[in-house]
Design a protein around this motif. Sequence first.
Motif, PDB file in Angstrom:
ATOM      1  N   UNK A 106       0.837  -1.208   0.000  1.00 54.50           N
ATOM      2  CA  UNK A 106       0.000   0.000   0.000  1.00 54.50           C
ATOM      3  C   UNK A 106       0.870   1.256   0.000  1.00 54.50           C
ATOM      4  N   UNK A 107       1.960   1.224   0.756  1.00 58.74           N
ATOM      5  CA  UNK A 107       2.888   2.349   0.739  1.00 58.74           C
ATOM      6  C   UNK A 107       3.565   2.504  -0.607  1.00 58.74           C
ATOM      7  N   UNK A 108       3.947   1.371  -1.210  1.00 49.31           N
ATOM      8  CA  UNK A 108       4.551   1.424  -2.547  1.00 49.31           C
ATOM      9  C   UNK A 108       3.571   2.020  -3.549  1.00 49.31           C
ATOM     10  N   UNK A 109       2.293   1.645  -3.464  1.00 50.76           N
ATOM     11  CA  UNK A 109       1.303   2.126  -4.420  1.00 50.76           C
ATOM     12  C   UNK A 109       1.214   3.647  -4.391  1.00 50.76           C
ATOM     13  N   UNK A 110       1.220   4.231  -3.200  1.00 47.61           N
ATOM     14  CA  UNK A 110       1.184   5.690  -3.089  1.00 47.61           C
ATOM     15  C   UNK A 110       2.432   6.318  -3.698  1.00 47.61           C
TER      16      UNK A 110
END
Length: 280
Positions: A106-110
């Motif tokens: 989820x952090x990578x997606x942002x």
Amino acid sequence: MDITTFQTFLAAAATGSFSGAAQRVNASPSSVTERIKQLEYRLGTRLFIRDKRGCQLTPAGEKFMAPARQAVRAWEVARHEVSLPDRFERSLSFGGQYFLWDRLLLGWLDDVRASIPDLALRVTAGAWARLNRDLAEGELDMIVVHDPVFRRDISAERLFEDQLVLVSAGDPTNWKEDFVRIDWGRSLGLEIASRLGIAPETGLVLDLGQRSARWLIANMKSGYMPEYLVAPLLQAGDLSIIEDAPSFDFPAYVCWRDDMDAELAAEVVLSFQENAPELS
């Protein structure tokens, strides 16, 4: 030719049976038989040898695999891109294992949306087996998994190191009686069973990703979990590591198709590397 015919061919090749293909493409077995029959007629050659055990690709069928995958992938890309706003010049279909999303992806997606603003993304979560299959069949461009299937047309790079450790939510001295098998992939399942030398007595196999840890805690059981995943639970005292039990290497890999745009692949892999955890 309808793209579903190519999808049906790939499903039959992957499952080794027309009935298995029917379940995968949501069609009747007779429809699958007719689609393959028409495809063979148009190509002028047999693609499968069928017997009571299922179906097997002929040499011609083996040769047709790559063009069929390319056709399906081209269709998926085209269908996705024609509906995009003009500001998106590139697209990526990505999948990650269920339990990797909360603490990593989820952090990578942002970050990747901020760093590559012209990239349109279609993302999904899944079990390792489905993600490997969808990557091989061209439905996904890139995946992050802990148990990749290495193929000639797939590139892979280690993303970060982790370990499967035996944890318990109950009495650590009774972990053998409380042991539950948790599915982290075929190869590791065999290795764990061999090293431990015990047969689980619960009659239960969990394949719930992060929820497996919650179940262990709720039921005071023991099982193998990725150390990175359960680190907060270990720190909180909800779980404890069985110190004398063997641990197992559990690296995560980013994998992508070789027919993916090389420049885009390099950019996205770099974004993963920048977000990968550093584990001691």
